[in-house]
Motif scaffolding. Structure first.
Motif, PDB file in Angstrom:
ATOM      1  N   LEU A 183      20.231  23.201  55.321  1.00  0.00           N
ATOM      2  CA  LEU A 183      19.293  22.523  54.436  1.00  0.00           C
ATOM      3  C   LEU A 183      18.098  23.412  54.089  1.00  0.00           C
ATOM      4  N   ALA A 184      17.568  24.125  55.068  1.00  0.00           N
ATOM      5  CA  ALA A 184      16.433  25.016  54.807  1.00  0.00           C
ATOM      6  C   ALA A 184      16.840  26.159  53.874  1.00  0.00           C
ATOM      7  N   ILE A 185      18.046  26.685  54.065  1.00  0.00           N
ATOM      8  CA  ILE A 185      18.553  27.746  53.190  1.00  0.00           C
ATOM      9  C   ILE A 185      18.686  27.207  51.765  1.00  0.00           C
ATOM     10  N   ALA A 186      19.238  26.010  51.635  1.00  0.00           N
ATOM     11  CA  ALA A 186      19.421  25.390  50.315  1.00  0.00           C
ATOM     12  C   ALA A 186      18.078  25.192  49.619  1.00  0.00           C
ATOM     13  N   LYS A 187      17.094  24.659  50.342  1.00  0.00           N
ATOM     14  CA  LYS A 187      15.776  24.424  49.743  1.00  0.00           C
ATOM     15  C   LYS A 187      15.134  25.728  49.290  1.00  0.00           C
ATOM     16  N   LYS A 188      15.166  26.735  50.144  1.00  0.00           N
ATOM     17  CA  LYS A 188      14.548  28.026  49.810  1.00  0.00           C
ATOM     18  C   LYS A 188      15.241  28.680  48.613  1.00  0.00           C
ATOM     19  N   ALA A 189      16.569  28.527  48.531  1.00  0.00           N
ATOM     20  CA  ALA A 189      17.330  29.125  47.427  1.00  0.00           C
ATOM     21  C   ALA A 189      17.254  28.278  46.162  1.00  0.00           C
ATOM     22  N   GLY A 190      16.795  27.031  46.287  1.00  0.00           N
ATOM     23  CA  GLY A 190      16.745  26.146  45.128  1.00  0.00           C
ATOM     24  C   GLY A 190      18.126  25.657  44.713  1.00  0.00           C
ATOM     25  N   LEU A 191      19.004  25.497  45.697  1.00  0.00           N
ATOM     26  CA  LEU A 191      20.379  25.081  45.430  1.00  0.00           C
ATOM     27  C   LEU A 191      20.699  23.785  46.162  1.00  0.00           C
ATOM     28  N   ALA A 192      21.715  23.087  45.678  1.00  0.00           N
ATOM     29  CA  ALA A 192      22.189  21.883  46.347  1.00  0.00           C
ATOM     30  C   ALA A 192      22.968  22.272  47.597  1.00  0.00           C
ATOM     31  N   THR A 193      22.895  21.413  48.615  1.00  0.00           N
ATOM     32  CA  THR A 193      23.637  21.702  49.840  1.00  0.00           C
ATOM     33  C   THR A 193      25.138  21.752  49.572  1.00  0.00           C
ATOM     34  N   GLY A 194      25.595  21.015  48.562  1.00  0.00           N
ATOM     35  CA  GLY A 194      27.008  21.044  48.198  1.00  0.00           C
ATOM     36  C   GLY A 194      27.457  22.394  47.687  1.00  0.00           C
ATOM     37  N   SER A 195      26.532  23.234  47.281  1.00  0.00           N
ATOM     38  CA  SER A 195      26.837  24.612  46.886  1.00  0.00           C
ATOM     39  C   SER A 195      26.668  25.570  48.059  1.00  0.00           C
ATOM     40  N   VAL A 196      25.656  25.313  48.871  1.00  0.00           N
ATOM     41  CA  VAL A 196      25.304  26.246  49.949  1.00  0.00           C
ATOM     42  C   VAL A 196      26.304  26.232  51.098  1.00  0.00           C
ATOM     43  N   PHE A 197      26.734  25.056  51.526  1.00  0.00           N
ATOM     44  CA  PHE A 197      27.629  25.013  52.689  1.00  0.00           C
ATOM     45  C   PHE A 197      28.972  25.697  52.439  1.00  0.00           C
ATOM     46  N   PRO A 198      29.586  25.561  51.265  1.00  0.00           N
ATOM     47  CA  PRO A 198      30.811  26.346  51.021  1.00  0.00           C
ATOM     48  C   PRO A 198      30.558  27.857  51.028  1.00  0.00           C
ATOM     49  N   ILE A 199      29.406  28.280  50.544  1.00  0.00           N
ATOM     50  CA  ILE A 199      29.064  29.709  50.566  1.00  0.00           C
ATOM     51  C   ILE A 199      28.927  30.185  52.009  1.00  0.00           C
ATOM     52  N   LEU A 200      28.238  29.410  52.844  1.00  0.00           N
ATOM     53  CA  LEU A 200      28.080  29.775  54.249  1.00  0.00           C
ATOM     54  C   LEU A 200      29.433  29.813  54.958  1.00  0.00           C
ATOM     55  N   ALA A 201      30.301  28.859  54.647  1.00  0.00           N
ATOM     56  CA  ALA A 201      31.647  28.855  55.253  1.00  0.00           C
ATOM     57  C   ALA A 201      32.428  30.090  54.826  1.00  0.00           C
ATOM     58  N   ARG A 202      32.286  30.484  53.571  1.00  0.00           N
ATOM     59  CA  ARG A 202      32.974  31.681  53.074  1.00  0.00           C
ATOM     60  C   ARG A 202      32.437  32.929  53.771  1.00  0.00           C
ATOM     61  N   LEU A 203      31.124  33.002  53.963  1.00  0.00           N
ATOM     62  CA  LEU A 203      30.531  34.142  54.670  1.00  0.00           C
ATOM     63  C   LEU A 203      31.047  34.220  56.106  1.00  0.00           C
ATOM     64  N   GLU A 204      31.233  33.074  56.740  1.00  0.00           N
ATOM     65  CA  GLU A 204      31.812  33.081  58.089  1.00  0.00           C
ATOM     66  C   GLU A 204      33.274  33.525  58.057  1.00  0.00           C
TER      67      GLU A 204
END
Length: 102
Positions: free
Chosen positions: A22-43
């Motif tokens: 959530l903090a990453i999403a807020k700082k990036a100005g993105l929805a969590t629905g976009s951020v969590f798939p990106i984080l999963a891909r990075l993992e």
């Protein structure tokens, strides 16, 4: 490489926010629905790892994300190539993300 992925990489490199979704999403100005798939891909490509926080604070536990050494080097190179104006370098040469990453 999507602009949203670059935004997430940039936030993780800045180290100015607690590294949870959530903090990453807020700082990036993105929805969590976009951020969590990106984080999963990075993992999945082993650019990031995550662990559950150990805290006594009230509320649900947070999943904390960190770059692996390879991920940090790759993110810095990629941002230097794609976003030189933001102060991460001048982007010489070409950076290739792992196959299937994006």
């Amino acid at each position: 490489m999507t602009p949203a992925t670059l935004d997430v990489l940039e936030v993780l490199l800045e180290d100015e926010v607690e590294p949870y979704g959530l903090a990453i999403a807020k700082k990036a100005g993105l929805a969590t629905g976009s951020v969590f798939p990106i984080l999963a891909r990075l993992e999945r490509i082993e650019w990031a790892s995550s662990s559950w926080e150990e805290s006594d604070r009230p509320g649900p536990r947070r999943r904390l994300y960190r770059f692996t050494p390879e991920g940090m080097a790759g993110a810095r190179a990629l941002l230097a190539e794609r976003r030189p104006r933001r102060g991460y370098g001048q982007g010489h040469g070409t950076f290739t993300a792992p196959e299937g990453a994006w």
